[in-house]
Scaffold this active site. Sequence first.
Site, short mmCIF file in Angstrom:
data_model
loop_
_atom_site.label_atom_id
_atom_site.label_comp_id
_atom_site.label_asym_id
_atom_site.label_seq_id
_atom_site.Cartn_x
_atom_site.Cartn_y
_atom_site.Cartn_z
N GLN A 292 0.84 -1.19 0.00
CA GLN A 292 0.00 0.00 0.00
C GLN A 292 0.89 1.25 0.00
O GLN A 292 0.37 2.36 -0.04
CB GLN A 292 -0.88 0.00 1.26
CG GLN A 292 -1.84 -1.18 1.33
CD GLN A 292 -2.50 -1.29 2.69
OE1 GLN A 292 -1.95 -1.80 3.65
NE2 GLN A 292 -3.70 -0.78 2.79
N ASN A 293 2.19 1.04 0.07
CA ASN A 293 3.11 2.18 0.18
C ASN A 293 3.55 2.68 -1.19
O ASN A 293 3.58 1.92 -2.15
CB ASN A 293 4.34 1.79 1.01
CG ASN A 293 3.94 1.32 2.40
OD1 ASN A 293 2.89 1.69 2.91
ND2 ASN A 293 4.77 0.50 3.01
N ASP B 52 6.54 4.39 -1.46
CA ASP B 52 7.90 4.88 -1.21
C ASP B 52 9.00 4.10 -1.94
O ASP B 52 10.17 4.47 -1.87
CB ASP B 52 8.18 4.88 0.30
CG ASP B 52 7.88 3.54 0.95
OD1 ASP B 52 8.26 2.49 0.39
OD2 ASP B 52 7.27 3.52 2.04
N HIS C 62 -1.45 1.14 -4.40
CA HIS C 62 -1.83 2.55 -4.23
C HIS C 62 -1.02 3.46 -5.15
O HIS C 62 -0.93 4.66 -4.92
CB HIS C 62 -1.71 2.98 -2.77
CG HIS C 62 -2.84 2.44 -1.92
ND1 HIS C 62 -2.81 2.45 -0.55
CD2 HIS C 62 -4.03 1.89 -2.27
CE1 HIS C 62 -3.94 1.90 -0.08
NE2 HIS C 62 -4.69 1.56 -1.11
N ASN D 134 1.96 -6.93 13.13
CA ASN D 134 1.50 -5.54 13.17
C ASN D 134 1.35 -5.09 14.62
O ASN D 134 0.91 -5.86 15.46
CB ASN D 134 0.14 -5.42 12.44
CG ASN D 134 -0.20 -3.97 12.17
OD1 ASN D 134 0.56 -3.26 11.51
ND2 ASN D 134 -1.32 -3.51 12.68
#
Length: 260
Positions: free
Chosen positions: A109-110, A112, A127, A226
Amino acid sequence: MLELSEGSLQSIRCAADIIKASHRTVVLTGAGISTPSGIPDFRSEDSGLWQRYDPFEVASLTAFRLKPHKFFEWLRPLAVTIYNAQPNPAHMSLARLESAGLVQTVITQNIDRLHQRSGSRNVLEVHGTLDTLSCIECFHQVDSQPYVQAYLDHGQTPICPRCGGVLKPDIVLFGEQLPAKIWLKALDASKKCELMIVAGSSLEVLPVAGLPMRAVENGAHLIIINRTKTYIDVRADVVFGEDVAEILPWIVKEVIGDYT
Ligand SMILES: [Zn+2]
Protein backbone atom coordinates in the site's frame (compact mmCIF):
# COMPACT_ATOMS: atom_id res chain seq x y z
CA MET A 1 18.56 -7.70 17.62
CA LEU A 2 15.54 -7.60 19.88
CA GLU A 3 15.56 -10.01 22.82
CA LEU A 4 12.74 -12.47 22.40
CA SER A 5 10.69 -14.20 25.06
CA GLU A 6 10.29 -17.98 24.90
CA GLY A 7 6.70 -17.44 23.70
CA SER A 8 7.83 -15.19 20.85
CA LEU A 9 10.57 -17.65 19.89
CA GLN A 10 7.99 -20.40 19.62
CA SER A 11 5.87 -18.16 17.40
CA ILE A 12 8.92 -17.44 15.23
CA ARG A 13 9.56 -21.18 14.82
CA CYS A 14 5.92 -21.79 14.01
CA ALA A 15 5.90 -18.96 11.41
CA ALA A 16 9.15 -20.30 9.92
CA ASP A 17 7.66 -23.78 9.50
CA ILE A 18 4.62 -22.37 7.69
CA ILE A 19 6.84 -20.27 5.39
CA LYS A 20 9.05 -23.23 4.53
CA ALA A 21 6.05 -25.42 3.72
CA SER A 22 4.36 -22.86 1.44
CA HIS A 23 4.90 -22.88 -2.33
CA ARG A 24 3.12 -19.59 -2.96
CA THR A 25 3.58 -16.85 -0.41
CA VAL A 26 2.20 -13.36 -0.75
CA VAL A 27 3.22 -10.54 1.59
CA LEU A 28 0.91 -7.59 2.10
CA THR A 29 2.63 -4.50 3.47
CA GLY A 30 1.36 -1.15 4.72
CA ALA A 31 2.58 2.03 6.38
CA GLY A 32 3.90 0.12 9.42
CA ILE A 33 6.77 -1.39 7.42
CA SER A 34 8.06 2.06 6.48
CA THR A 35 7.61 3.90 9.77
CA PRO A 36 10.94 2.41 11.03
CA SER A 37 12.47 4.17 7.97
CA GLY A 38 11.05 7.46 9.24
CA ILE A 39 8.14 7.70 6.82
CA PRO A 40 4.94 8.76 8.57
CA ASP A 41 1.63 7.09 7.90
CA PHE A 42 -0.04 9.97 6.09
CA ARG A 43 -3.48 8.69 7.00
CA SER A 44 -2.58 9.10 10.65
CA GLU A 45 -3.37 12.39 12.36
CA ASP A 46 -0.09 12.00 14.29
CA SER A 47 1.92 12.17 11.07
CA GLY A 48 2.22 15.96 11.14
CA LEU A 49 0.72 16.09 7.67
CA TRP A 50 -2.67 17.08 9.00
CA GLN A 51 -1.54 20.27 10.72
CA ARG A 52 -2.17 22.70 7.87
CA TYR A 53 -4.51 20.76 5.65
CA ASP A 54 -6.90 17.88 5.99
CA PRO A 55 -5.52 15.31 3.47
CA PHE A 56 -9.06 14.38 2.51
CA GLU A 57 -9.55 17.96 1.37
CA VAL A 58 -6.31 18.39 -0.61
CA ALA A 59 -5.49 14.83 -1.69
CA SER A 60 -8.62 13.88 -3.58
CA LEU A 61 -8.85 13.89 -7.37
CA THR A 62 -11.40 16.72 -7.34
CA ALA A 63 -9.25 18.82 -5.02
CA PHE A 64 -6.22 18.11 -7.20
CA ARG A 65 -8.01 19.30 -10.32
CA LEU A 66 -9.23 22.45 -8.61
CA LYS A 67 -6.10 23.34 -6.64
CA PRO A 68 -3.08 21.31 -7.77
CA HIS A 69 -0.62 23.75 -6.16
CA LYS A 70 -2.18 23.20 -2.77
CA PHE A 71 -1.88 19.45 -3.23
CA PHE A 72 1.81 19.70 -4.14
CA GLU A 73 2.43 21.97 -1.15
CA TRP A 74 0.79 19.42 1.13
CA LEU A 75 2.69 16.46 -0.39
CA ARG A 76 6.11 18.13 -0.31
CA PRO A 77 7.25 17.30 3.27
CA LEU A 78 6.19 13.68 2.76
CA ALA A 79 7.94 13.55 -0.63
CA VAL A 80 11.15 14.98 0.87
CA THR A 81 11.04 12.33 3.61
CA ILE A 82 10.38 9.53 1.11
CA TYR A 83 13.21 10.53 -1.22
CA ASN A 84 15.64 10.67 1.72
CA ALA A 85 14.49 7.43 3.38
CA GLN A 86 16.42 4.16 3.42
CA PRO A 87 15.04 0.60 3.49
CA ASN A 88 15.02 -0.96 6.97
CA PRO A 89 15.60 -4.59 8.12
CA ALA A 90 11.93 -5.46 7.41
CA HIS A 91 12.23 -4.51 3.72
CA MET A 92 15.56 -6.30 3.49
CA SER A 93 14.19 -9.44 5.13
CA LEU A 94 11.38 -9.66 2.58
CA ALA A 95 13.82 -9.19 -0.31
CA ARG A 96 15.96 -11.96 1.22
CA LEU A 97 12.98 -14.31 1.42
CA GLU A 98 12.05 -13.50 -2.19
CA SER A 99 15.55 -14.20 -3.48
CA ALA A 100 15.50 -17.51 -1.59
CA GLY A 101 12.31 -18.44 -3.43
CA LEU A 102 10.21 -18.23 -0.27
CA VAL A 103 8.13 -15.17 -1.23
CA GLN A 104 6.53 -14.88 -4.65
CA THR A 105 4.73 -11.52 -4.50
CA VAL A 106 4.77 -8.38 -2.38
CA ILE A 107 1.59 -6.34 -2.45
CA THR A 108 2.21 -2.92 -0.96
CA GLN A 109 0.00 0.00 0.00
CA ASN A 110 3.11 2.18 0.18
CA ILE A 111 4.33 4.56 -2.51
CA ASP A 112 7.90 4.88 -1.21
CA ARG A 113 9.62 2.20 -3.39
CA LEU A 114 11.63 0.93 -0.42
CA HIS A 115 10.77 -2.67 -1.35
CA GLN A 116 12.28 -2.27 -4.81
CA ARG A 117 15.28 -0.42 -3.40
CA SER A 118 16.00 -3.28 -1.01
CA GLY A 119 15.87 -5.84 -3.83
CA SER A 120 12.28 -7.12 -4.01
CA ARG A 121 11.39 -7.69 -7.65
CA ASN A 122 7.79 -8.77 -7.80
CA VAL A 123 6.09 -5.80 -6.14
CA LEU A 124 2.50 -4.77 -6.79
CA GLU A 125 2.00 -1.13 -5.83
CA VAL A 126 -1.76 -1.10 -5.34
CA HIS A 127 -1.83 2.55 -4.23
CA GLY A 128 0.26 3.66 -7.20
CA THR A 129 3.77 5.01 -7.56
CA LEU A 130 5.74 8.25 -7.40
CA ASP A 131 7.89 7.04 -10.29
CA THR A 132 5.63 8.39 -13.00
CA LEU A 133 3.39 11.40 -13.50
CA SER A 134 0.36 11.70 -15.76
CA CYS A 135 -1.09 14.83 -17.33
CA ILE A 136 -4.62 15.55 -16.11
CA GLU A 137 -5.47 17.14 -19.47
CA CYS A 138 -3.99 14.89 -22.21
CA PHE A 139 -3.08 11.79 -20.08
CA HIS A 140 0.52 11.86 -21.36
CA GLN A 141 2.68 9.87 -18.89
CA VAL A 142 6.24 10.84 -18.01
CA ASP A 143 9.05 9.57 -15.81
CA SER A 144 9.02 11.71 -12.65
CA GLN A 145 12.82 11.78 -12.28
CA PRO A 146 13.48 15.03 -14.23
CA TYR A 147 10.86 16.85 -12.15
CA VAL A 148 11.74 15.59 -8.67
CA GLN A 149 14.61 17.90 -7.69
CA ALA A 150 12.89 21.16 -8.68
CA TYR A 151 9.81 20.05 -6.78
CA LEU A 152 11.65 18.93 -3.62
CA ASP A 153 13.89 22.03 -3.58
CA HIS A 154 11.50 24.76 -4.67
CA GLY A 155 8.02 23.21 -4.69
CA GLN A 156 7.81 23.64 -8.45
CA THR A 157 4.61 22.15 -9.88
CA PRO A 158 5.38 19.69 -12.73
CA ILE A 159 3.94 20.75 -16.08
CA CYS A 160 3.14 18.52 -19.07
CA PRO A 161 5.73 18.91 -21.85
CA ARG A 162 3.04 18.22 -24.47
CA CYS A 163 0.12 20.46 -23.53
CA GLY A 164 1.12 22.57 -20.52
CA GLY A 165 -1.40 20.85 -18.23
CA VAL A 166 -0.53 19.91 -14.64
CA LEU A 167 1.16 16.54 -14.14
CA LYS A 168 -0.28 14.40 -11.33
CA PRO A 169 1.84 11.78 -9.54
CA ASP A 170 0.48 8.31 -10.35
CA ILE A 171 -0.46 7.68 -6.75
CA VAL A 172 -4.01 6.80 -5.77
CA LEU A 173 -5.69 9.85 -4.26
CA PHE A 174 -8.59 9.68 -1.83
CA GLY A 175 -11.73 8.62 -3.63
CA GLU A 176 -9.77 7.41 -6.66
CA GLN A 177 -9.94 3.88 -8.12
CA LEU A 178 -6.93 1.61 -7.68
CA PRO A 179 -4.85 0.93 -10.82
CA ALA A 180 -7.00 -1.83 -12.39
CA LYS A 181 -4.35 -4.16 -13.80
CA ILE A 182 -2.27 -4.14 -10.63
CA TRP A 183 -5.31 -4.59 -8.43
CA LEU A 184 -6.47 -7.63 -10.44
CA LYS A 185 -3.00 -9.17 -10.13
CA ALA A 186 -3.08 -8.57 -6.36
CA LEU A 187 -6.52 -10.14 -6.09
CA ASP A 188 -5.44 -13.15 -8.13
CA ALA A 189 -2.24 -13.63 -6.11
CA SER A 190 -4.26 -13.42 -2.87
CA LYS A 191 -6.78 -16.02 -4.00
CA LYS A 192 -4.10 -18.47 -5.17
CA CYS A 193 -1.56 -18.18 -2.37
CA GLU A 194 -0.90 -20.86 0.20
CA LEU A 195 0.30 -18.30 2.74
CA MET A 196 -0.31 -14.61 3.24
CA ILE A 197 1.92 -12.58 5.54
CA VAL A 198 0.53 -9.21 6.60
CA ALA A 199 3.46 -6.98 7.56
CA GLY A 200 2.85 -3.54 9.01
CA SER A 201 -0.73 -2.98 7.95
CA SER A 202 -3.64 -2.43 10.31
CA LEU A 203 -5.95 -3.49 7.45
CA GLU A 204 -8.17 -0.47 7.70
CA VAL A 205 -8.12 0.81 4.12
CA LEU A 206 -10.47 -0.89 1.69
CA PRO A 207 -10.40 -2.66 -0.68
CA VAL A 208 -6.84 -3.82 0.13
CA ALA A 209 -7.88 -4.77 3.67
CA GLY A 210 -10.09 -7.48 2.20
CA LEU A 211 -7.22 -9.37 0.54
CA PRO A 212 -6.23 -11.50 3.58
CA MET A 213 -9.86 -12.62 3.88
CA ARG A 214 -9.78 -13.73 0.22
CA ALA A 215 -6.62 -15.71 0.97
CA VAL A 216 -8.01 -17.36 4.12
CA GLU A 217 -11.31 -18.21 2.44
CA ASN A 218 -9.33 -20.07 -0.23
CA GLY A 219 -7.54 -22.12 2.40
CA ALA A 220 -4.34 -20.10 2.83
CA HIS A 221 -2.40 -19.80 6.05
CA LEU A 222 -2.11 -16.34 7.57
CA ILE A 223 0.69 -14.70 9.56
CA ILE A 224 0.17 -11.18 10.89
CA ILE A 225 2.94 -8.87 12.09
CA ASN A 226 1.50 -5.54 13.17
CA ARG A 227 1.72 -3.36 16.24
CA THR A 228 -2.03 -2.99 16.54
CA LYS A 229 -4.77 -5.59 16.26
CA THR A 230 -6.47 -6.25 12.93
CA TYR A 231 -9.97 -7.48 12.17
CA ILE A 232 -8.62 -10.81 10.95
CA ASP A 233 -6.24 -11.70 13.82
CA VAL A 234 -8.71 -14.37 14.94
CA ARG A 235 -8.25 -16.23 11.62
CA ALA A 236 -4.43 -16.09 11.69
CA ASP A 237 -2.10 -19.02 12.41
CA VAL A 238 0.41 -16.71 14.09
CA VAL A 239 0.07 -13.07 15.24
CA PHE A 240 2.99 -10.85 16.26
CA GLY A 241 2.20 -7.52 17.96
CA GLU A 242 5.80 -6.27 17.67
CA ASP A 243 7.55 -4.05 15.15
CA VAL A 244 8.01 -5.70 11.72
CA ALA A 245 11.61 -4.45 11.54
CA GLU A 246 12.33 -6.52 14.65
CA ILE A 247 10.31 -9.65 13.90
CA LEU A 248 11.09 -10.23 10.20
CA PRO A 249 14.88 -10.54 10.67
CA TRP A 250 14.24 -13.21 13.32
CA ILE A 251 11.99 -15.07 10.93
CA VAL A 252 14.65 -14.90 8.19
CA LYS A 253 17.23 -16.18 10.64
CA GLU A 254 15.00 -19.12 11.52
CA VAL A 255 14.02 -19.91 7.91
CA ILE A 256 17.28 -19.29 6.03
CA GLY A 257 19.77 -19.43 8.84
CA ASP A 258 21.37 -16.01 8.71
CA TYR A 259 20.46 -12.52 9.72
CA THR A 260 19.97 -9.80 7.08
ZN1 LIG B 1 -0.71 17.12 -21.26
